[in-house]
Design an enzyme around this catalytic site. Sequence first.
Site, PDB file in Angstrom:
ATOM      1  N   ASP A 173      13.323   1.581  -0.360  1.00  0.00           N
ATOM      2  CA  ASP A 173      12.782   2.936  -0.392  1.00  0.00           C
ATOM      3  C   ASP A 173      13.550   3.756  -1.431  1.00  0.00           C
ATOM      4  O   ASP A 173      14.769   3.672  -1.538  1.00  0.00           O
ATOM      5  CB  ASP A 173      12.891   3.584   0.990  1.00  0.00           C
ATOM      6  CG  ASP A 173      12.000   4.811   1.124  1.00  0.00           C
ATOM      7  OD1 ASP A 173      11.029   4.753   1.894  1.00  0.00           O
ATOM      8  OD2 ASP A 173      12.274   5.831   0.444  1.00  0.00           O
ATOM      9  N   ILE A 174      12.834   4.570  -2.182  1.00  0.00           N
ATOM     10  CA  ILE A 174      13.441   5.365  -3.251  1.00  0.00           C
ATOM     11  C   ILE A 174      14.315   6.493  -2.688  1.00  0.00           C
ATOM     12  O   ILE A 174      15.203   6.998  -3.396  1.00  0.00           O
ATOM     13  CB  ILE A 174      12.334   5.934  -4.181  1.00  0.00           C
ATOM     14  CG1 ILE A 174      12.900   6.267  -5.558  1.00  0.00           C
ATOM     15  CG2 ILE A 174      11.637   7.133  -3.553  1.00  0.00           C
ATOM     16  CD1 ILE A 174      11.826   6.546  -6.600  1.00  0.00           C
ATOM     17  N   ASN A 231       4.742   5.364  10.045  1.00  0.00           N
ATOM     18  CA  ASN A 231       4.216   6.720  10.174  1.00  0.00           C
ATOM     19  C   ASN A 231       2.710   6.688   9.944  1.00  0.00           C
ATOM     20  O   ASN A 231       2.241   6.010   9.015  1.00  0.00           O
ATOM     21  CB  ASN A 231       4.889   7.635   9.152  1.00  0.00           C
ATOM     22  CG  ASN A 231       6.386   7.763   9.381  1.00  0.00           C
ATOM     23  OD1 ASN A 231       6.845   7.780  10.510  1.00  0.00           O
ATOM     24  ND2 ASN A 231       7.152   7.834   8.297  1.00  0.00           N
ATOM     25  N   GLY A 272       3.710  11.981  10.090  1.00  0.00           N
ATOM     26  CA  GLY A 272       4.691  12.055   9.010  1.00  0.00           C
ATOM     27  C   GLY A 272       4.408  11.152   7.829  1.00  0.00           C
ATOM     28  O   GLY A 272       5.288  10.911   7.001  1.00  0.00           O
ATOM     29  N   GLN A 273       3.172  10.648   7.720  1.00  0.00           N
ATOM     30  CA  GLN A 273       2.841   9.753   6.614  1.00  0.00           C
ATOM     31  C   GLN A 273       2.636  10.543   5.327  1.00  0.00           C
ATOM     32  O   GLN A 273       1.996  11.606   5.328  1.00  0.00           O
ATOM     33  CB  GLN A 273       1.560   8.974   6.959  1.00  0.00           C
ATOM     34  CG  GLN A 273       1.215   7.901   5.930  1.00  0.00           C
ATOM     35  CD  GLN A 273       0.041   7.024   6.373  1.00  0.00           C
ATOM     36  OE1 GLN A 273      -0.532   7.227   7.458  1.00  0.00           O
ATOM     37  NE2 GLN A 273      -0.308   6.062   5.551  1.00  0.00           N
ATOM     38  N   HIS A 292       2.507   0.788   5.424  1.00  0.00           N
ATOM     39  CA  HIS A 292       3.806   0.190   5.133  1.00  0.00           C
ATOM     40  C   HIS A 292       4.690   0.323   6.355  1.00  0.00           C
ATOM     41  O   HIS A 292       4.655   1.348   7.048  1.00  0.00           O
ATOM     42  CB  HIS A 292       4.476   0.875   3.932  1.00  0.00           C
ATOM     43  CG  HIS A 292       4.496   2.363   4.013  1.00  0.00           C
ATOM     44  ND1 HIS A 292       3.378   3.130   3.755  1.00  0.00           N
ATOM     45  CD2 HIS A 292       5.477   3.228   4.359  1.00  0.00           C
ATOM     46  CE1 HIS A 292       3.684   4.404   3.920  1.00  0.00           C
ATOM     47  NE2 HIS A 292       4.949   4.497   4.296  1.00  0.00           N
ATOM     48  N   LEU A 293       5.497  -0.689   6.579  1.00  0.00           N
ATOM     49  CA  LEU A 293       6.535  -0.621   7.603  1.00  0.00           C
ATOM     50  C   LEU A 293       7.822  -0.175   6.952  1.00  0.00           C
ATOM     51  O   LEU A 293       8.239  -0.765   5.949  1.00  0.00           O
ATOM     52  CB  LEU A 293       6.763  -2.003   8.218  1.00  0.00           C
ATOM     53  CG  LEU A 293       5.787  -2.511   9.256  1.00  0.00           C
ATOM     54  CD1 LEU A 293       6.239  -3.903   9.706  1.00  0.00           C
ATOM     55  CD2 LEU A 293       5.737  -1.582  10.463  1.00  0.00           C
ATOM     56  N   HIS A 294       8.445   0.852   7.506  1.00  0.00           N
ATOM     57  CA  HIS A 294       9.815   1.195   7.132  1.00  0.00           C
ATOM     58  C   HIS A 294      10.746   0.294   7.948  1.00  0.00           C
ATOM     59  O   HIS A 294      10.549   0.144   9.162  1.00  0.00           O
ATOM     60  CB  HIS A 294      10.149   2.628   7.531  1.00  0.00           C
ATOM     61  CG  HIS A 294       9.412   3.688   6.785  1.00  0.00           C
ATOM     62  ND1 HIS A 294       9.983   4.391   5.750  1.00  0.00           N
ATOM     63  CD2 HIS A 294       8.162   4.186   6.940  1.00  0.00           C
ATOM     64  CE1 HIS A 294       9.113   5.295   5.299  1.00  0.00           C
ATOM     65  NE2 HIS A 294       7.996   5.186   6.002  1.00  0.00           N
TER      66      HIS A 294
HETATM   67  P1  AMP Z   1       5.700   7.637   4.555  1.00  0.00           P
HETATM   68  O1  AMP Z   1       6.157   9.063   4.387  1.00  0.00           O
HETATM   69  O2  AMP Z   1       5.933   7.068   5.920  1.00  0.00           O
HETATM   70  O3  AMP Z   1       4.277   7.468   4.080  1.00  0.00           O
HETATM   71  O4  AMP Z   1       6.652   6.769   3.637  1.00  0.00           O
HETATM   72  C1  AMP Z   1       6.543   6.753   2.239  1.00  0.00           C
HETATM   73  C2  AMP Z   1       7.874   6.305   1.724  1.00  0.00           C
HETATM   74  O5  AMP Z   1       7.705   5.891   0.377  1.00  0.00           O
HETATM   75  C3  AMP Z   1       8.952   7.400   1.722  1.00  0.00           C
HETATM   76  O6  AMP Z   1      10.056   6.982   2.516  1.00  0.00           O
HETATM   77  C4  AMP Z   1       9.317   7.527   0.248  1.00  0.00           C
HETATM   78  O7  AMP Z   1      10.690   7.767   0.049  1.00  0.00           O
HETATM   79  C5  AMP Z   1       8.888   6.187  -0.304  1.00  0.00           C
HETATM   80  N1  AMP Z   1       8.584   6.178  -1.734  1.00  0.00           N
HETATM   81  C6  AMP Z   1       7.861   7.085  -2.422  1.00  0.00           C
HETATM   82  N2  AMP Z   1       7.780   6.729  -3.719  1.00  0.00           N
HETATM   83  C7  AMP Z   1       8.470   5.562  -3.850  1.00  0.00           C
HETATM   84  C8  AMP Z   1       8.767   4.707  -4.941  1.00  0.00           C
HETATM   85  N3  AMP Z   1       8.341   4.949  -6.190  1.00  0.00           N
HETATM   86  N4  AMP Z   1       9.516   3.600  -4.699  1.00  0.00           N
HETATM   87  C9  AMP Z   1       9.974   3.343  -3.446  1.00  0.00           C
HETATM   88  N5  AMP Z   1       9.725   4.111  -2.381  1.00  0.00           N
HETATM   89  C10 AMP Z   1       8.981   5.218  -2.571  1.00  0.00           C
END
Ligand code: AMP
Length: 112
Positions: free
Chosen positions: A29-30, A85, A91-92, A98-100
């Site tokens: 995750d970024i 999420n 909170g999406q 995607h799974l965190h």
């Molecule tokens: P969600 O808010 O559950 O939809 O999760 C989206 C996730 O994607 C967040 O934790 C962001 O930090 C992550 N994210 C957004 N852009 C990138 C990226 N370019 N590379 C890796 N993770 C990202």
Amino acid sequence: MATLFTKIINREIPAKIIYEDDDVIAFHDIAPQAPVHFLVVPKKEIATLADVTEADKPLLGHIVFMAQKLAKEQGCEEGFRVVMNTNEQGGQTVYHIHLHVLGQRNMHWPPG
Ligand code: AMP
């Protein structure tokens, strides 16, 4: 239009990829919320968990299986948290399921 995560899959946006196969990709995750925080993403574009169909059940099993396998490989033998999420109230922010996977710190309950 391709989702953000499809752009990562297509190498149009860089990411720290830790695993890939025909159906799934995983990358860090970024904006990590724990010492280990990566995402497990099916290559199929499904907007939210609420949009899956019966036909997606094997794919959902695949991402959950990979979540635990990669968590252990990333040093989370003591435990980890898996989160998906879903929609705005959940909170999406990226509408490609995607799974965190978060680990290497103590998690709290209830979550925020
Ligand atoms: P969600 O808010 O559950 O939809 O999760 C989206 C996730 O994607 C967040 O934790 C962001 O930090 C992550 N994210 C957004 N852009 C990138 C990226 N370019 N590379 C890796 N993770 C990202």
